[in-house]
Design a protein around this motif. Structure first.
Motif, mmCIF file in Angstrom:
data_model
loop_
_atom_site.group_PDB
_atom_site.id
_atom_site.type_symbol
_atom_site.label_atom_id
_atom_site.label_comp_id
_atom_site.label_asym_id
_atom_site.label_seq_id
_atom_site.Cartn_x
_atom_site.Cartn_y
_atom_site.Cartn_z
ATOM 1 N N ASP A 1 13.995 2.640 -30.416
ATOM 2 C CA ASP A 1 12.814 2.338 -29.594
ATOM 3 C C ASP A 1 12.278 3.626 -28.972
ATOM 4 O OD1 ASP A 1 13.559 1.577 -26.204
ATOM 5 O OD2 ASP A 1 14.940 2.525 -27.605
ATOM 6 N N VAL A 2 11.699 4.434 -29.803
ATOM 7 C CA VAL A 2 11.196 5.728 -29.377
ATOM 8 C C VAL A 2 9.840 5.577 -28.675
ATOM 9 C CG1 VAL A 2 12.456 6.964 -31.169
ATOM 10 C CG2 VAL A 2 10.172 6.077 -31.653
ATOM 11 N N VAL A 3 9.471 6.604 -27.895
ATOM 12 C CA VAL A 3 8.215 6.578 -27.146
ATOM 13 C C VAL A 3 7.508 7.923 -27.274
ATOM 14 C CG1 VAL A 3 7.133 5.966 -24.952
ATOM 15 C CG2 VAL A 3 9.459 5.193 -25.437
ATOM 16 N N VAL A 4 6.198 7.870 -27.473
ATOM 17 C CA VAL A 4 5.360 9.064 -27.438
ATOM 18 C C VAL A 4 4.139 8.764 -26.573
ATOM 19 C CG1 VAL A 4 6.088 9.875 -29.728
ATOM 20 C CG2 VAL A 4 4.061 8.387 -29.513
ATOM 21 N N PRO A 5 3.408 9.790 -26.116
ATOM 22 C CA PRO A 5 2.150 9.507 -25.431
ATOM 23 C C PRO A 5 1.232 8.666 -26.315
ATOM 24 C CG PRO A 5 2.755 11.815 -25.173
ATOM 25 C CD PRO A 5 3.714 11.238 -26.163
ATOM 26 N N VAL A 6 0.477 7.752 -25.698
ATOM 27 C CA VAL A 6 -0.397 6.865 -26.467
ATOM 28 C C VAL A 6 -1.333 7.661 -27.371
ATOM 29 C CG1 VAL A 6 -2.246 5.157 -26.263
ATOM 30 C CG2 VAL A 6 -0.255 5.011 -24.771
ATOM 31 N N ASN B 1 5.372 2.967 -27.129
ATOM 32 C CA ASN B 1 6.777 2.627 -27.366
ATOM 33 C C ASN B 1 6.899 1.797 -28.646
ATOM 34 O OD1 ASN B 1 9.218 0.610 -25.491
ATOM 35 N ND2 ASN B 1 9.518 2.010 -27.175
ATOM 36 N N LEU B 2 7.432 2.431 -29.710
ATOM 37 C CA LEU B 2 7.575 1.748 -30.991
ATOM 38 C C LEU B 2 9.031 1.395 -31.257
ATOM 39 C CD1 LEU B 2 5.412 3.430 -33.782
ATOM 40 C CD2 LEU B 2 4.992 1.307 -32.549
ATOM 41 N N HIS B 3 9.250 0.188 -31.775
ATOM 42 C CA HIS B 3 10.553 -0.186 -32.316
ATOM 43 C C HIS B 3 10.533 0.149 -33.802
ATOM 44 C CE1 HIS B 3 11.550 -1.935 -28.543
ATOM 45 N NE2 HIS B 3 10.566 -2.818 -28.597
ATOM 46 N N VAL B 4 11.297 1.146 -34.172
ATOM 47 C CA VAL B 4 11.333 1.649 -35.547
ATOM 48 C C VAL B 4 12.611 1.129 -36.190
ATOM 49 C CG1 VAL B 4 11.211 3.690 -37.012
ATOM 50 C CG2 VAL B 4 10.100 3.704 -34.769
ATOM 51 N N SER C 1 14.408 7.064 -26.177
ATOM 52 C CA SER C 1 14.585 5.647 -25.879
ATOM 53 C C SER C 1 13.667 5.241 -24.741
ATOM 54 C CB SER C 1 16.039 5.344 -25.504
ATOM 55 O OG SER C 1 16.196 3.959 -25.231
ATOM 56 N N GLY C 2 12.969 4.126 -24.933
ATOM 57 C CA GLY C 2 12.057 3.647 -23.918
ATOM 58 C C GLY C 2 12.613 2.511 -23.089
ATOM 59 N N GLU C 3 13.466 1.645 -23.698
ATOM 60 C CA GLU C 3 13.943 0.474 -22.959
ATOM 61 C C GLU C 3 15.300 -0.030 -23.436
ATOM 62 O OE1 GLU C 3 10.807 -2.346 -23.458
ATOM 63 O OE2 GLU C 3 11.153 -2.626 -25.600
ATOM 64 N N HIS C 4 15.761 0.380 -24.607
ATOM 65 C CA HIS C 4 17.041 -0.119 -25.112
ATOM 66 C C HIS C 4 18.224 0.629 -24.535
ATOM 67 C CE1 HIS C 4 15.068 -1.898 -28.994
ATOM 68 N NE2 HIS C 4 14.745 -2.543 -27.893
ATOM 69 N N GLY C 5 18.005 1.847 -24.051
ATOM 70 C CA GLY C 5 19.102 2.666 -23.563
ATOM 71 C C GLY C 5 19.700 3.523 -24.671
ATOM 72 N N ILE C 6 20.812 4.172 -24.325
ATOM 73 C CA ILE C 6 21.492 5.090 -25.245
ATOM 74 C C ILE C 6 22.773 4.468 -25.790
ATOM 75 C CG2 ILE C 6 22.620 7.337 -25.450
ATOM 76 C CD1 ILE C 6 19.569 7.465 -25.235
#
Length: 461
Positions: free
Chosen positions: A341-346, A377-380, A414-419
């Motif tokens: 669940d990686v995140v980048v600027p919109v 925030n994409l779930h890949v 990680s945006g919300e799942h944690g490590i």
């Protein structure tokens, strides 16, 4: 460490029924929602903060590793046992300890089901905004451990934004009360925000005081379909640039659409559909038409094939059906789903999707992407076959390339799942040696004997 010595001490502190070491119970608690498992030596079911304190004190004396667990719905191994560990399940701690509609606060025990919080306060026109996908069954303690988010984080934020105060037990067995019961408070270091997202490695959270918001009286949902992901990403930027903040903004790539179609959903999409956006707005009923008009104008543009709107519950459910069928749809496509669940600027979401397409082609991998586009925030999801060693090696290369691309785009791993345990080896890609050194020092202060959730969050030294 002698288990025969520890179990009598724990049964004296709890009772025999809540200190379990039978094979059936150990098997049930040997895993969370992550591939793999490890049989713990026992499972403990505390009923109170004081019992948690007793567990930690006994565990410290005997160097027994403790793995806290909510509902086990995490998918990064955050609640997976390690060899020789005891699982501490908070499912028996579900009390509502305090509630004030005037103050818009509620204090709950860590085992409280997340969805039950909003259900409890709904009659007073309030709600608890964070809404992870496992909302109907996950527990607030797990949400606190991972700083969980959800589709509505684009407008309402994540778990940490709603935590006013905490009660917890450190690795030394001491009670730590931090934070406030008020909407403002700046005394001392903010230990509350430090503990939220620490994955149970610093302290075992037993109670949380949470901030509530007024429940929106109305909402509307739009579904927009595009000919490719680039045009969908351009629409996301337009939506986020106008002055109404959507309460949800979700994206599905062409492979995600193919997955839900295979499950029998989204069959009404127009020909040539290769990307889909779900947009929700909420607020007072009088504001909804203006919000919908502005969002609809932002969604319209190059590559737009269709924009549908719904306001009544049944129509909204129909529009969300495709998005909500994604998790079972992807799980049905391969024996193993590696979910990041990686995140980048919109503004860089399009570049991330292009990088993912390049990785899939280069490594001959099947990758499905969807998620919270309004947050970047994409779930890949890497869909792989564990018995195929060659494919698993390519997947590992693909993951490394994915994380490198995310960091190059000013993103985070990680945006919300944690490590948890599954991503900790990649943490040094993002955090500097100086930062890791400080974080390890903090860990030693809270948990000097390293008994709290070992093997999680921070990488090996």
């Amino acid at each position: 460490m002698s288990i025969s010595t520890i179990i009598p001490a724990l049964r004296a502190a709890l009772d025999a029924e809540r200190v379990r070491d039978d094979a059936e119970t150990l098997a049930i608690y040997s895993r969370d929602d992550t591939p793999g498992s490890c049989i713990p030596v026992m499972v403990l079911f505390p009923h109170s903060h004081e019992e948690v304190q007793a567990i930690v004190s006994i565990a410290r004396r005997h160097r027994l590793p403790l793995v806290p667990r909510g509902a086990g719905s995490g998918n990064v191994g955050g609640a997976q046992p390690v060899p020789g560990s005891a699982v501490v399940s908070f499912e028996c701690m579900q009390k509502i300890c305090d509630y004030s509609a005037v103050d818009r606060t509620i204090t709950v025990e860590a085992g409280c089901v997340t969805a039950a919080i909003s259900a409890y306060v709904q009659a007073d026109g309030l709600f608890y905004p964070p809404d992870p996908g496992s909302n109907p069954y996950c527990r607030i303690g797990g949400n606190l451990a991972m700083n969980a988010g959800g589709p509505h984080a684009v407008k309402y934020g994540v778990t940490r934004d709603y935590v006013l105060g905490l009660r917890a037990v450190t690795g030394t067995g001491e009670t730590l009360c931090c934070g406030v019961h008020t909407s403002k408070g700046v005394v001392g270091y903010d230990l509350t925000r430090l503990l939220v997202g620490s994955e149970g490695t610093l302290a075992l959270i037993t109670e949380a005081t949470l901030r509530l918001l007024p429940l929106p009286s109305a909402q509307a949902t739009l579904r927009a379909v595009y000919d490719n992901t680039a045009n969908a990403c351009a629409a996301v930027q337009r939506v986020m640039a106008q002055h109404h903040t959507p309460s949800a903004l979700e994206l599905m790539d062409p492979y995600a659409l193919a997955a839900v179609r295979a499950m029998g959903a989204a069959r009404d999409l127009p020909e040539g559909s290769n990307a889909l956006l779900m947009v929700e707005v909420d607020g007072e009923a009088i504001t909804i038409p203006d919000q919908v008009q502005a969002i609809r104008a932002a969604l319209a543009g190059e590559g737009s094939l269709e924009i549908l709107e719904a306001t009544d519950a049944a129509a909204v459910a129909d529009l969300w059906a495709a998005r909500k069928s994604l998790s079972p749809a992807t799980k049905a496509m391969a024996p193993l789903k590696i979910n990041e669940d990686v995140v980048v600027p919109v503004s860089r979401l399009r570049e991330l999707l292009e990088a993912i397409e390049g990785i899939a082609a280069e490594q001959s991998l099947h990758i499905v992407s969807f998620g919270h586009a309004g947050n970047g925030n994409l779930h890949v999801n890497f869909l792989v076959h564990p018995q195929d060693g060659n494919e698993m090696r390519r997947a590992r290369h693909g993951l490394q390339k994915l994380f490198q691309a995310v960091l190059t785009l000013d993103g985070t791993l990680s945006g919300e799942h944690g490590i948890g345990s599954s991503k900790r080896a990649y943490v040094p890609l993002e955090l500097s040696p100086e930062s890791l050194s400080i974080q390890r020092a903090i860990k030693r202060i809270f948990d000097p004997d390293a008994i709290l959730n070992p093997g999680k969050l921070l990488p090996e030294t």
